[in-house]
Design a protein around this motif. Structure first.
Motif, PDB file in Angstrom:
ATOM      1  N   PRO A 196      52.448 -49.140  -9.798  1.00  0.00           N
ATOM      2  CA  PRO A 196      52.159 -49.874 -11.036  1.00  0.00           C
ATOM      3  C   PRO A 196      50.692 -50.255 -11.201  1.00  0.00           C
ATOM      4  CG  PRO A 196      53.464 -51.213  -9.497  1.00  0.00           C
ATOM      5  CD  PRO A 196      53.462 -49.825  -8.970  1.00  0.00           C
ATOM      6  N   ARG A 197      50.003 -50.564 -10.116  1.00  0.00           N
ATOM      7  CA  ARG A 197      48.591 -50.945 -10.257  1.00  0.00           C
ATOM      8  C   ARG A 197      47.726 -49.748 -10.666  1.00  0.00           C
ATOM      9  NH1 ARG A 197      47.710 -56.082  -8.616  1.00  0.00           N
ATOM     10  NH2 ARG A 197      49.399 -57.049  -7.402  1.00  0.00           N
ATOM     11  N   GLU A 198      48.071 -48.581 -10.175  1.00  0.00           N
ATOM     12  CA  GLU A 198      47.335 -47.399 -10.606  1.00  0.00           C
ATOM     13  C   GLU A 198      47.603 -47.131 -12.090  1.00  0.00           C
ATOM     14  OE1 GLU A 198      46.279 -43.011  -8.879  1.00  0.00           O
ATOM     15  OE2 GLU A 198      48.390 -43.659  -8.695  1.00  0.00           O
TER      16      GLU A 198
ATOM     17  N   PRO B 280      60.061 -46.729  -9.261  1.00  0.00           N
ATOM     18  CA  PRO B 280      59.760 -46.506 -10.676  1.00  0.00           C
ATOM     19  C   PRO B 280      58.796 -45.336 -10.846  1.00  0.00           C
ATOM     20  CG  PRO B 280      58.493 -48.356  -9.869  1.00  0.00           C
ATOM     21  CD  PRO B 280      59.409 -47.946  -8.743  1.00  0.00           C
ATOM     22  N   LEU B 281      58.662 -44.902 -12.088  1.00  0.00           N
ATOM     23  CA  LEU B 281      57.726 -43.831 -12.413  1.00  0.00           C
ATOM     24  C   LEU B 281      56.948 -44.225 -13.661  1.00  0.00           C
ATOM     25  CD1 LEU B 281      56.801 -40.921 -11.610  1.00  0.00           C
ATOM     26  CD2 LEU B 281      58.417 -40.090 -13.342  1.00  0.00           C
TER      27      LEU B 281
ATOM     28  N   THR C 218      61.775 -47.698 -15.068  1.00  0.00           N
ATOM     29  CA  THR C 218      62.213 -48.579 -13.987  1.00  0.00           C
ATOM     30  C   THR C 218      63.737 -48.509 -13.914  1.00  0.00           C
ATOM     31  OG1 THR C 218      62.215 -50.435 -15.547  1.00  0.00           O
ATOM     32  CG2 THR C 218      60.261 -50.156 -14.169  1.00  0.00           C
ATOM     33  N   PRO C 219      64.270 -47.537 -13.173  1.00  0.00           N
ATOM     34  CA  PRO C 219      65.733 -47.417 -13.064  1.00  0.00           C
ATOM     35  C   PRO C 219      66.334 -48.747 -12.598  1.00  0.00           C
ATOM     36  CG  PRO C 219      64.638 -45.556 -12.016  1.00  0.00           C
ATOM     37  CD  PRO C 219      63.573 -46.560 -12.323  1.00  0.00           C
TER      38      PRO C 219
ATOM     39  N   HIS D  99      62.787 -35.142 -12.233  1.00  0.00           N
ATOM     40  CA  HIS D  99      63.072 -36.550 -12.527  1.00  0.00           C
ATOM     41  C   HIS D  99      64.246 -36.647 -13.493  1.00  0.00           C
ATOM     42  CE1 HIS D  99      62.000 -40.790 -12.479  1.00  0.00           C
ATOM     43  NE2 HIS D  99      62.185 -40.817 -13.786  1.00  0.00           N
ATOM     44  N   ARG D 100      65.211 -37.493 -13.165  1.00  0.00           N
ATOM     45  CA  ARG D 100      66.407 -37.647 -13.987  1.00  0.00           C
ATOM     46  C   ARG D 100      66.291 -38.881 -14.878  1.00  0.00           C
ATOM     47  NH1 ARG D 100      71.188 -37.592  -9.725  1.00  0.00           N
ATOM     48  NH2 ARG D 100      69.730 -39.041  -8.735  1.00  0.00           N
TER      49      ARG D 100
END
Length: 287
Positions: free
Chosen positions: A12-14, A53-54, A72-73, A99-100
């Motif tokens: 998340p910071r990136e 998360p992605l 954020t699943p 990614h699903r």
């Protein structure tokens, strides 16, 4: 746009380094991205579940960010406004890394475009789960007549009540996922982020929460009154109070979402002074 124009990270910071300026340029439209990102950066990327998360941004000429998403699943992927080519490229990028997705949310056209692109790519069924409207506070108008009682900020002594009402709110809106009631209550109490309406007899009858400020915007959520106490003006009174406090605290934009299937809440917030920004939608994906 090519799939490789979407740059992915699970940090998340990136993502904030990449997308912070873009998100802050339109804080109302990006309210969910901003508030969720801040929560993940301050409280850890596993705030909502153990799944990683992605995050992603679409870069154009000169590396300029033109769109962003976070996933954020178990929640749906949430995407900023993006055109059809961007949606197709994002779906191809996500499919390329395996990614699903269980669904997508965002501004209505962007969410619909991504859902359609996902269906074309994967053959999955898609369904419209919810239509939402984003409102921004214009000139605050306290509803009249105001119910008897007063507003106060929730404290540590209210923790058990906040936990019960948070769970009741999630059940009422059909939301089973997300952080637990205890961590939610603790974070909001520490922030001073829940206002309660208390009758003259000392009974707490309604609550309105507010997210921490980010890029000049805050969002009112959740608003909850137990069913037996509804229709007495408590929700309007506490929402007006928390909205006034947000403005007094320096928020440039005070926002809230409604379910368009609920005419009562939509009419209430408009009476208080909230004005339409745009519509959002949530789509679910099946097999």
């Amino acid at each position: 746009m090519r799939p490789d124009d979407w740059h992915l990270t699970d940090e998340p910071r990136e993502f904030r380094e990449w997308a912070g300026g873009f998100l802050g340029s339109r804080p109302a439209l990006h309210t969910v991205l901003l508030t969720v990102l801040d929560a993940l950066c301050s409280r850890g990327r596993h705030l909502y579940s153990d799944e990683v998360p992605l995050f992603g941004v679409a870069r154009g000429e000169g590396g300029r960010v033109g769109a962003a998403f976070l996933h954020t699943p178990p929640f749906p992927l949430h995407v900023s406004p993006v055109g059809g080519e961007g949606a197709e490229a994002l779906v191809a990028r996500l499919a390329g890394v395996g990614h699903r997705l269980g669904g997508v949310s965002g501004e209505h056209a962007a969410a619909a475009g991504l859902a359609a692109a996902w269906q074309r790519r994967t053959g999955a069924g898609v369904r419209l789960v919810q239509r939402q409207r984003l409102y921004a506070l214009g000139e605050l108008s306290v509803p009249e007549p105001s119910p008897e009682g007063r507003a106060r900020v929730a404290g540590t002594g209210d923790r058990a009540l906040l936990m019960r009402w948070y769970d009741a709110f999630k059940e009422a809106v059909g939301q089973s996922a997300g952080q637990g009631a205890g961590p939610w209550a603790d974070a909001r109490i520490a922030q001073g982020g829940v206002t309660l309406w208390e009758t003259a007899e000392g009974e707490v009858v309604s609550m309105a929460g507010v997210t921490p400020a980010s890029a000049g915007q805050v969002r009112v959520a959740p608003v909850y009154t137990p069913e037996r106490l509804r229709g007495r003006g408590y929700a309007g009174a506490v929402t007006a109070q928390v909205s006034r406090a947000a403005v007094a605290g320096g928020a440039a934009h005070v926002l809230l979402f409604t379910d368009l299937a609920n005419p009562t809440s939509n009419a209430l917030y408009q009476r208080i002074g909230y004005r339409t920004v745009t519509d959002f939608a949530v789509w679910g994906f099946g097999d």
